[in-house]
Design an enzyme around this catalytic site. Structure first.
Site, PDB file in Angstrom:
ATOM      1  N   TYR A  81      -2.862  89.030 -28.331  1.00 24.29           N
ATOM      2  CA  TYR A  81      -2.166  90.262 -29.458  1.00 24.29           C
ATOM      3  C   TYR A  81      -3.000  90.706 -30.573  1.00 24.29           C
ATOM      4  O   TYR A  81      -2.493  91.961 -30.622  1.00 24.29           O
ATOM      5  CB  TYR A  81      -1.475  88.722 -29.866  1.00 24.29           C
ATOM      6  CG  TYR A  81       0.083  89.528 -30.690  1.00 24.29           C
ATOM      7  CD1 TYR A  81       1.119  90.298 -30.496  1.00 24.29           C
ATOM      8  CD2 TYR A  81       0.202  89.676 -32.076  1.00 24.29           C
ATOM      9  CE1 TYR A  81       2.230  91.118 -30.620  1.00 24.29           C
ATOM     10  CE2 TYR A  81       1.208  89.737 -32.255  1.00 24.29           C
ATOM     11  CZ  TYR A  81       2.259  90.730 -32.457  1.00 24.29           C
ATOM     12  OH  TYR A  81       3.086  91.311 -32.839  1.00 24.29           O
ATOM     13  N   SER A  93       0.946  93.150 -36.813  1.00 30.60           N
ATOM     14  CA  SER A  93       1.213  92.185 -37.112  1.00 30.60           C
ATOM     15  C   SER A  93       0.214  91.618 -37.843  1.00 30.60           C
ATOM     16  O   SER A  93      -0.190  92.843 -38.290  1.00 30.60           O
ATOM     17  CB  SER A  93       0.799  91.910 -35.986  1.00 30.60           C
ATOM     18  OG  SER A  93       1.086  90.170 -35.941  1.00 30.60           O
TER      19      SER A  93
END
Length: 246
Positions: free
Chosen positions: A155, A141
């Site tokens: 996350y 990410s």
């Protein structure tokens, strides 16, 4: 024939979004492709039909990446049904959102089970099937490099673990001719994060190119790493984020 002719790939979480785009790009490049899905069986089967239309073999496997037995079984099933395994793409993911006060132990455990333990165990199961030229590619990410707004700490932490795993495994597996890399997508136009969604205007403000990525643009980098062009690339993180982290 394509640069991946004769190869077999497994893409976790390949029923939609970036995962589906990766599965189809690998098939266009000549690979037979298995993909896992959690609940969207009809979507997974649609991707398999598209793979078949490209003249390649496709296989959909129901597997929860948070379940250790399921991920191991998915790898072994792929190698058995398709005859081998050359390319593993760890794409399955979840997106927990909220402050640390709002995050439960269950949120923490589930996120780490999918993004860290599941990836580790999938690779562990895949490596014995791989030989010279094997490829392991994980999807990280853009939040690994930059976290410009609140609510994504869990996350970001879970995806950051993939960097250390990638570098370590590059050393562990380099002598066997297996490369290991991680691709960090930025904001990508998918059902989970549409380019016209509620947060789109905010996200666009952080992107140097001023637009969301198309899933196919992430898939193109993955396919490059999986093919002949990726032979000498290992242990690295590649951002495909439109300048999000610039």
């Amino acid at each position: 024939m394509g640069p991946l002719a004769g190869k077999v790939a497994l893409v976790t979480g390949g029923s939609r979004g970036i995962g589906a785009a990766i599965a189809l790009h690998l098939a266009r490049d000549g690979a037979d492709v298995a993909l896992t899905y959690l609940r969207a069986e009809h979507r997974a089967e649609r991707v398999v039909r598209e793979i078949a239309a490209l003249g390649r073999r496709g296989l959909a496997i129901a597997a929860d990446s948070a379940d250790p037995e399921a991920v191991t079984s998915a790898v072994d099933h792929t190698a058995t049904k398709l005859g081998r395994l050359d390319i593993l793409v760890n794409n399955a993911g979840v997106f927990p959102y909220g402050s640390i006060e709002e995050t439960t132990v269950q949120d923490l455990d589930h996120t780490l089970a999918v993004h860290v333990r599941g990836v580790y165990l999938t690779i562990k199961a895949a490596v014995p099937h791989m030989g010279e030229g094997g490829r392991v590619i994980s999807i990280g990410s853009c939040f690994v490099e930059r976290v410009p707004y609140p609510g994504v700490s869990l996350y970001a932490m879970s995806k950051s673990a993939l960097g250390g795993l990638t570098r370590g495994l590059a050393r562990d597996l380099g002598g066997r001719g297996i490369t290991v890399n991680v691709v960090h997508p930025g904001s990508t136009d998918t059902e989970m994060n549409p380019a016209d969604g509620e947060t789109a205007e905010t996200e666009l403000g952080f992107i140097a190119l001023g637009r969301y990525a198309e899933p196919a643009e992430i898939a193109a980098t993955v396919s490059h790493l999986a093919g002949p062009g990726g032979r000498y690339i290992t242990g690295t993180s590649i951002s495909v984020d439109g300048g999000f982290a610039a």
